[in-house]
Write an enzyme that holds these catalytic residues in place. Structure first.
Site, short mmCIF file in Angstrom:
data_model
loop_
_atom_site.label_atom_id
_atom_site.label_comp_id
_atom_site.label_asym_id
_atom_site.label_seq_id
_atom_site.Cartn_x
_atom_site.Cartn_y
_atom_site.Cartn_z
N ASN A 1 0.82 -1.22 0.00
CA ASN A 1 0.00 0.00 0.00
C ASN A 1 0.85 1.27 0.00
OD1 ASN A 1 0.91 -0.07 2.60
ND2 ASN A 1 -1.06 -0.51 3.55
N GLN B 1 -5.20 3.94 18.40
CA GLN B 1 -6.18 3.74 17.34
C GLN B 1 -7.14 2.64 17.73
OE1 GLN B 1 -3.78 5.37 13.48
NE2 GLN B 1 -4.27 3.23 13.51
N ARG C 1 3.32 7.49 11.35
CA ARG C 1 2.79 7.04 12.62
C ARG C 1 2.64 8.25 13.53
NH1 ARG C 1 1.29 3.39 10.21
NH2 ARG C 1 1.79 1.19 10.42
N HIS D 1 -7.50 6.26 9.98
CA HIS D 1 -6.34 5.61 9.33
C HIS D 1 -6.79 4.85 8.08
CE1 HIS D 1 -2.33 3.32 10.16
NE2 HIS D 1 -2.46 3.66 8.90
P1 NDP Z 1 10.36 1.89 3.75
O1 NDP Z 1 10.99 0.89 4.65
O2 NDP Z 1 10.42 1.71 2.27
O3 NDP Z 1 10.97 3.33 4.03
C1 NDP Z 1 11.23 3.80 5.29
C2 NDP Z 1 12.44 4.71 5.19
O4 NDP Z 1 12.60 5.36 6.44
C3 NDP Z 1 13.73 3.98 4.89
O5 NDP Z 1 14.35 4.61 3.77
C4 NDP Z 1 14.52 4.18 6.17
O6 NDP Z 1 15.89 4.34 5.99
C5 NDP Z 1 13.98 5.50 6.65
N1 NDP Z 1 14.27 5.79 8.04
C6 NDP Z 1 14.25 4.97 9.10
N2 NDP Z 1 14.61 5.63 10.21
C7 NDP Z 1 14.84 6.91 9.83
C8 NDP Z 1 15.25 8.07 10.53
N3 NDP Z 1 15.50 8.03 11.84
N4 NDP Z 1 15.39 9.22 9.83
C9 NDP Z 1 15.16 9.24 8.49
N5 NDP Z 1 14.79 8.17 7.78
C10 NDP Z 1 14.63 7.02 8.44
O7 NDP Z 1 8.84 2.03 4.25
P2 NDP Z 1 7.58 2.63 3.50
O8 NDP Z 1 7.99 3.84 2.76
O9 NDP Z 1 6.85 1.57 2.77
O10 NDP Z 1 6.67 3.01 4.77
C11 NDP Z 1 7.13 3.98 5.72
C12 NDP Z 1 6.20 3.99 6.91
O11 NDP Z 1 4.94 4.51 6.53
C13 NDP Z 1 5.88 2.62 7.51
O12 NDP Z 1 6.88 2.19 8.42
C14 NDP Z 1 4.57 2.87 8.20
O13 NDP Z 1 4.81 3.33 9.53
C15 NDP Z 1 3.95 3.99 7.39
N6 NDP Z 1 2.80 3.49 6.60
C16 NDP Z 1 1.58 4.06 6.80
C17 NDP Z 1 0.48 3.58 6.13
C18 NDP Z 1 -0.86 4.21 6.30
O14 NDP Z 1 -1.87 3.59 5.94
N7 NDP Z 1 -0.95 5.44 6.78
C19 NDP Z 1 0.58 2.43 5.23
C20 NDP Z 1 1.93 1.99 4.99
C21 NDP Z 1 2.99 2.48 5.69
P3 NDP Z 1 16.93 3.23 5.49
O15 NDP Z 1 16.13 2.02 5.09
O16 NDP Z 1 17.59 3.93 4.36
O17 NDP Z 1 17.79 2.98 6.65
#
Ligand code: NDP
Length: 383
Positions: A146, A313, A284, A332
């Site tokens: 998603n 939630q 989140r 959400h």
């Molecule tokens: P990804 O794992 O593709 O991307 C998350 C990114 O966050 C990675 O590039 C990671 O870095 C980076 N990251 C982690 N910690 C930090 C930090 N301290 N500072 C900066 N960047 C950081 O996940 P998605 O993009 O698919 O999803 C992201 C989040 O969105 C999910 O974890 C979830 O909480 C939320 N979400 C919400 C939904 C909703 O319905 N509202 C649905 C789906 C997701 P790296 O890997 O480079 O270390």
């Protein structure tokens, strides 16, 4: 095996007798080339409501037909909830971030048979990953299912805040024609500076979608994107959120919630932003300090806040984000469109098929395995 599945409630008016659209586009691959879920088969029509209790993620025929027990409930809070009552002899728990069955350490201790926790969607922060690792519970989610759904929601929320869409819509519904009231807070996005905290699957998709709006694009992430992507999108990289936000008119949060990011957006970080910044958080809720957001909107430090994530939630009726000024909140929902449900339901089925057959679960779905962070979890999470 006993599979305990926690889903959100069915629609108050009952299941839709007919859907708005006949079909949904079938996506074969995600933008990075990863294939969409590939279970041996599914027992649902893509585009149906699967994410609520009666939909049961389309798993009932498959699980019961293979001799397993499936319990589906939305009743998840407190010791008398159906969730807690069914947990002690459950082997597998399935939960969704939209209606999270919080798998706390205490609950994990009450579930001696639990071996697999599946997130139907993305984001497994509702599971105590440290406690799960101690018990060698496998945690898996349907990575990418998603991400684009959320990215579209982010773009919608940015535009609706900047252009003052929701208050203007209220004037129209109320029978008014109060143009000055509508536009006194309306701007164009063109020319603004937009920054994302994290450029993972969602963050990068947001950047790509915003590029044609002729905005300046900024990001911070733990790892830098390939230089050709930075050049293609004209991205400015910042080493952390604190150094990025002073340059931005709009900030979008797209990182997971883990110890590094909890309450990242507190009074101190908000005070580094330009006065009148828009903040969109579909990642989140706990990445933001709840009351600091309210204060920033009241003082004008933030011009608007929108998102679909809350804590807890479902949010209580008196949660201040329901009524704070200049908010564009939804429940959400961004990652649970009917389009997304078809993908994550298929992904859950794929994970279960692998689990029952003793085959490895795709690395890109794994958060923890064998007592440690694994797969995509090892890349994006910390415990
Ligand atoms: P990804 O794992 O593709 O991307 C998350 C990114 O966050 C990675 O590039 C990671 O870095 C980076 N990251 C982690 N910690 C930090 C930090 N301290 N500072 C900066 N960047 C950081 O996940 P998605 O993009 O698919 O999803 C992201 C989040 O969105 C999910 O974890 C979830 O909480 C939320 N979400 C919400 C939904 C909703 O319905 N509202 C649905 C789906 C997701 P790296 O890997 O480079 O270390």
């Amino acid at each position: 095996m006993k599979i305990l599945c926690v889903l959100y409630d069915d629609p108050v008016k009952g299941y839709p007798p007919v859907y708005a659209r006949e079909t949904i586009p079938m996506i074969q691959r995600y933008p990075d080339g990863q294939t969409t879920p590939s279970p041996e088969r599914v027992d649902f029509r893509p585009g149906e409501l699967l994410g609520s209790v009666a939909g049961a993620l389309g798993l009932r025929r498959f699980l019961e037909g293979s001799g397993h027990t499936l319990v589906v409930t939305s009743d998840k809070e407190g010791p008398n909830s159906r969730f807690e009552q069914e947990l002690p002899d459950s082997d597998v728990v399935i939960s969704q971030p939209f209606w999270p069955a919080y798998l706390t350490r205490e609950r994990i201790e009450k579930a001696p048979k639990l071996k697999l926790a599946i997130t139907a969607g993305i984001g497994s922060d509702h599971v105590d990953l440290k406690a799960a690792n101690e018990r060698k519970i496998t945690v898996a989610e349907v990575t990418f299912s998603n991400s684009i759904s959320v990215a579209e929601h982010v773009v919608m929320m940015i535009l609706s805040l900047v252009r003052n869409y929701l208050p203007s819509h209220d004037w129209a519904r109320g029978g008014g024609w109060n143009i000055a009231d509508c536009v006194e807070r309306a701007y164009d996005l063109e020319g603004m500076q937009v920054g994302t905290v994290a450029a993972g699957r969602i963050g990068l998709a947001v950047l790509r979608r915003l590029k044609p709006f002729d905005v300046g694009l900024h990001y911070t992430d733990r790892h830098r994107l390939p230089s050709q992507i930075e050049a293609e999108l004209g991205l400015t990289y910042h080493p952390d959120a604190a150094s990025m936000v002073p340059h931005c008119d709009v900030v979008t949060i797209n990182c997971p919630l883990h110890p590094e990011t909890e309450h990242l957006f507190n009074d101190a970080l908000l005070s580094k932003m330009k006065r009148g910044t828009y903040l969109v958080n579909t990642a989140r809720a706990k990445i933001c300090d709840r009351d600091a957001i309210v204060r920033a909107l009241e003082s004008g430090q933030l011009a608007g806040y929108a998102g679909d994530v809350w804590f807890p939630q479902p949010a209580p009726k008196d949660h201040p984000w329901r009524t704070m000024p200049h908010e564009g909140m939804t429940p959400h929902i961004s990652g649970t469109t009917l389009s997304a449900q078809a993908r994550y339901a298929a992904g859950v089925r794929e994970i279960l098929e692998c689990w029952f057959a003793g085959k490895p679960i795709r690395k890109e779905y794994l958060i923890t395995e064998g007592g440690r962070l694994a797969g995509v979890g090892a890349q994006s999470y910390s415990v």
